[in-house]
Design an enzyme around this catalytic site. Structure first.
Site, PDB file in Angstrom:
ATOM      1  CG  PHE A 198      -1.822   1.684   1.580  1.00 19.41           C
ATOM      2  CD1 PHE A 198      -3.051   1.527   0.582  1.00 19.41           C
ATOM      3  CD2 PHE A 198      -1.142   2.355   2.100  1.00 19.41           C
ATOM      4  CE1 PHE A 198      -3.631   2.426   0.446  1.00 19.41           C
ATOM      5  CE2 PHE A 198      -2.029   3.833   2.429  1.00 19.41           C
ATOM      6  CZ  PHE A 198      -3.155   3.910   1.982  1.00 19.41           C
ATOM      7  CG  MET A 247     -13.652 -11.891  -5.729  1.00 20.02           C
ATOM      8  SD  MET A 247     -12.992 -11.506  -4.464  1.00 20.02           S
ATOM      9  CE  MET A 247     -11.467 -10.837  -5.441  1.00 20.02           C
ATOM     10  CD  GLU A 261     -35.003 -37.264   0.725  1.00 18.35           C
ATOM     11  OE1 GLU A 261     -34.569 -37.426   1.356  1.00 18.35           O
ATOM     12  OE2 GLU A 261     -35.551 -37.669  -0.783  1.00 18.35           O
ATOM     13  CB  CYS A 295     -21.178 -15.488  -3.954  1.00 20.23           C
ATOM     14  SG  CYS A 295     -20.263 -17.224  -3.459  1.00 20.23           S
ATOM     15  CB  SER A 296     -16.099 -14.275  -2.588  1.00 14.34           C
ATOM     16  OG  SER A 296     -14.533 -13.983  -2.616  1.00 14.34           O
ATOM     17  NE  ARG A 338     -14.744 -21.947 -10.635  1.00 13.25           N
ATOM     18  CZ  ARG A 338     -15.587 -21.737 -10.658  1.00 13.25           C
ATOM     19  NH1 ARG A 338     -15.897 -20.380 -10.592  1.00 13.25           N
ATOM     20  NH2 ARG A 338     -16.715 -21.995 -10.781  1.00 13.25           N
ATOM     21  CG  ASP A 392     -18.667 -22.652  -2.472  1.00  9.87           C
ATOM     22  OD1 ASP A 392     -19.238 -21.669  -1.759  1.00  9.87           O
ATOM     23  OD2 ASP A 392     -17.381 -22.423  -2.641  1.00  9.87           O
ATOM     24  CE  LYS A 396     -23.573 -18.094  -4.694  1.00  8.81           C
ATOM     25  NZ  LYS A 396     -23.936 -19.694  -4.510  1.00  8.81           N
ATOM     26  CG  ASP A 419     -16.206  -7.708   4.140  1.00  6.04           C
ATOM     27  OD1 ASP A 419     -17.449  -6.611   3.616  1.00  6.04           O
ATOM     28  OD2 ASP A 419     -15.440  -7.875   3.244  1.00  6.04           O
TER      29      ASP A 419
END
Length: 726
Positions: free
Chosen positions: A280, A479, A614, A526-527, A443, A548, A476, A534
């Protein structure tokens, strides 16, 4: 709420139950003197005991007084190079090559209402009493000016902090560390708690006894990460869920962060939190300013549970935004675990058709609907509909699903690109990659450079086109990798230290534009599950896919740890198929429903593959959740056991704000031969009221102080009680 005593030169911030005090001393240093239980009056600088400390230097203005040193003074916002050898809140490289910053008080203002931060998420004051204190500090030699912003949210016992740094000098300055908050204490006989973990094991509470030295957690992955969370608690060593003093701090930010607790040679303690200084470096030209993200603080003397409930209320009502922040979310079904990439319009419709018959309200189509996206290797970045899978685009499928009485949702991953995509072939420089170096894949994908306006515009244009092409109620936003090769072709060499932060600002800019243009749209963050869970993301996405890992037994721990800061209404939680894809464990359908109902609640499977029994259970789960959702989403949450320590069962409960209703959930985690009869003591009820439990009437005092005898359950079985006042 904010008081200034001109005679004593003290500034005191009061919430409903807490007080926070700082003092401008004779040298102009802003000292921190108190944060804790609410006080009526007093100058707490009397607790500072001057002492001649060896190797603690003394500034020029105190002359030969060896008892005054910045190394021993409790400071409100510490800097570097002037005799304080503890962790600094601010560091800068000045034009002359020095890194000395000596901050002294200039003035302050008090205003009604809560400050806002341009381009950054922050708590807001809608519906609650709030005030803002702005304190100005300055280094007179460099002209570097620091504005300390304090927001007082009285009802939640919350004080927020943020920092603006302005270059009022004549030469450029390089900021290399700008913490959002610094908090000094006179003592240090404490524990500290962080939320660690890993992918599929997010937010595991880690409690450590504070010893001398610097204890640091953080993330340099470009996001807040699965491994650590921007949340920190300092507490009494004997603090429990219901007793003991706790000071907690959460960063309203979604990128690299660092949180530290330093226990000094004099047994004092410093707690800091902010953007991670890793790579930074922010260049400030004369007249320019930099704003650091917000940190939110809560003090509780009633233990960890009360601390969490304060955060829960403030986040739910004054951080989350839009029509969904306090409303029941649609009960949805997602096709990912049922189909992966192998689906077409008819397959999605068949899943929706089965789901509509048992009361599911929304169909969400996950990864694989766009470009040549038939696996992980290609298609990301090309947000045009795959016509082979979805003839005619999104609208025909959305209308078919709407005809079932259901809403339609969709998955996107806008921050990423595959090399095998039309976008990358046209604009390879739009991805992070340093000149002359091979790329690092995650990925099978690269990260788009969101510091560049043209990249952000491309993403926003594509998302707008998608959202306007069909009746889409939910997105959705995923990341699925950490940031590497962080170099931007859009910035000069001297500004490459700004890339990590500018990337996060880019994410926020896109999300804010969507929030303004599509105010009814529900976005779930989502990540890879919970890798970016956060307070920063919750400002834009009122719920986040918790993990997940949908295994019910593992989710007991994940959702427990998440609850230390984040309310249940923000936790994306679904019932999935068994054996579970990650753990290969099979748990009863009822148990999976009980665990998922502690969050936003939905399904992650193909209901066409379920038995009639079910399907009947699904219908029952949905009906039950509709009956008590408001208690779960809006009520107070109590952790009744610790799944990391209690070996037999895990229990939690939700209590309505008026204490007339409650939902108690219990899952048997282990079963032993010749077991001891399990006894559960409840919390949060009114001891003077009577409650109906399973057809019997008990006093609130009985249920809390004596307890309820639980049935003997097999491993992985669950029981749930709906409790009502009679």
């Amino acid at each position: 709420m904010i008081q200034y005593d001109a005679e004593r030169r003290t500034l005191t911030l009061h919430t409903r139950s807490t007080s926070y005090q700082m003092k401008i001393d004779a040298t102009g240093v802003l000292l921190h003197t108190y944060y804790g239980e609410k006080l009526r009056k007093g100058d707490l600088s009397r607790l500072i005991c001057p002492e001649d400390r060896g190797f603690s230097p003394n500034p020029d203005e105190v002359g030969l007084d060896r008892t005054w040193s910045l190394d021993t003074q409790p400071q409100e916002y510490s800097s570097s190079g002037v005799g304080d050898f503890r962790q600094p809140a601010l560091e800068a490289d000045l034009a002359d090559g020095s890194h000395i910053v000596d901050l002294r008080y200039v003035g302050h203002t008090v205003a009604d209402g809560k400050y806002a931060l341009e381009g950054l998420p922050a708590f807001y004051d809608e519906g609650v009493a709030a005030q803002t204190l702005t304190v100005e500090l300055r280094d007179k030699c460099s002209g570097l000016t620091v504005e300390l912003l304090y927001g007082v949210l009285e009802e939640y016992d919350m004080i927020t902090r943020a920092v603006r740094v302005r270059n009022d000098g004549a030469a450029p300055v390089q900021l290399t560390r700008v913490a959002s908050a610094c908090l000094d204490f006179f003592t240090g006989d404490w524990d500290f708690i962080t939320l660690g973990g890993a992918y599929a094991r997010e937010r595991e509470p880690v409690r450590t006894t504070l010893t001398q030295g610097v204890h640091t957690v953080g993330s340099v992955r470009g996001s807040s990460s699965h491994q650590q969370n921007p949340f920190l608690v300092l507490c009494d060593r004997d603090a429990t869920e219901d007793t003991g003093c706790c000071w907690a701090m959460a960063l309203v930010y979604s990128g690299n962060f660092q949180a530290t607790v330093e226990h000094t040679q004099f047994h004092e303690t410093r707690m800091t939190m902010g953007i991670h200084p890793f790579h930074f470096c922010w260049r400030l030209e004369p007249g320019e300013s930099f704003t650091a993200p917000e940190a939110a603080m809560v003090f509780s003397r009633q233990g960890l549970g009360h601390m969490s409930r304060m955060f829960h209320r403030a986040i739910r009502l004054n951080l989350c935004r839009g029509p969904w922040k306090d409303a029941r979310r649609p009960i949805l079904i997602n096709n990912w675990e049922a189909t992966l990439f192998d689906f077409d319009a008819d397959k999605i419709y068949s899943i929706a058709q089965a789901a509509s018959k048992v009361g599911v309200e929304m169909m969400v189509m996950d990864d694989g609907w766009f470009g040549q996206r038939n696996d992980d290797f290609g298609g990301l970045g090309d947000w045009n509909v795959n016509q082979e899978k979805l003839p005619g685009g999104l609208a025909p499928l959305a209308e078919r699903i709407k005809g079932l009485g259901m809403k339609f949702g969709i998955w996107v991953e806008p921050e990423m690109v595959n090399e095998n995509s039309d976008l990358y072939r046209a604009h390879p420089d739009w991805a992070f990659q340093a000149p002359g170096r091979p790329v690092t894949r995650g990925r099978y994908q690269l990260v788009l450079d969101l510091t560049r306006a043209e990249v952000r515009q491309y993403i926003l244009d594509n998302l707008r086109t998608m959202l306007k092409s069909a009746d889409i109620s939910y997105v959705k936003w995923d990341m699925n990798r950490s940031l590497t090769d962080v170099w931007s072709a859009g910035l000069p060499a001297e500004r490459q230290g700004e890339v990590y932060h500018r990337f996060v600002l880019g994410v926020y800019e896109i999300l804010e534009a969507l929030h303004q243009e599509f105010p009814q749209l529900l976005i779930e963050g989502c990540s890879g599950g919970g890798g970016r869970f956060d307070c920063g993301m919750l400002y834009y996405t009122p719920q986040i896919w918790c993990s997940d890992n949908t295994d019910a037994m593992d989710r007991l721990r994940i959702q427990y740890g998440t609850s230390y800061c984040y309310p249940c209404c923000t936790m994306g939680a679904h019932v999935s198929a068994v054996p579970n894809g990650l753990t290969h464990r099979s748990t009863p359908f009822h148990t999976r429903g009980v665990v998922a109902a502690a969050g936003t609640f939905g399904y992650e499977l193909d209901l066409n593959e379920l038995s009639p029994e079910e399907l009947e259970e699904v219908a029952h789960q949905i009906a039950a959740f509709r009956n008590y959702w408001d208690v779960v989403m809006r009520g107070d949450y109590y952790r009744l056991t610790d799944p990391f320590r209690h070996e037999c069962f895990c229990a939690w409960m939700h209590v309505s704000p008026d204490r007339t209703r409650a939902v108690v959930s219990v899952v048997q985690t282990q079963r032993h031969a010749n077991p001891v009869r399990p006894l559960l003591r409840m919390k949060g009820l009114d001891p003077d009221k009577d409650y109906l439990v399973e057809g019997k009437v008990y006093g609130g005092d009985e249920l809390m102080y004596a307890g309820l005898a639980l049935p003997f359950l097999d491993e992985c079985q669950a029981v749930q009680y709906q409790i009502k006042e009679v």
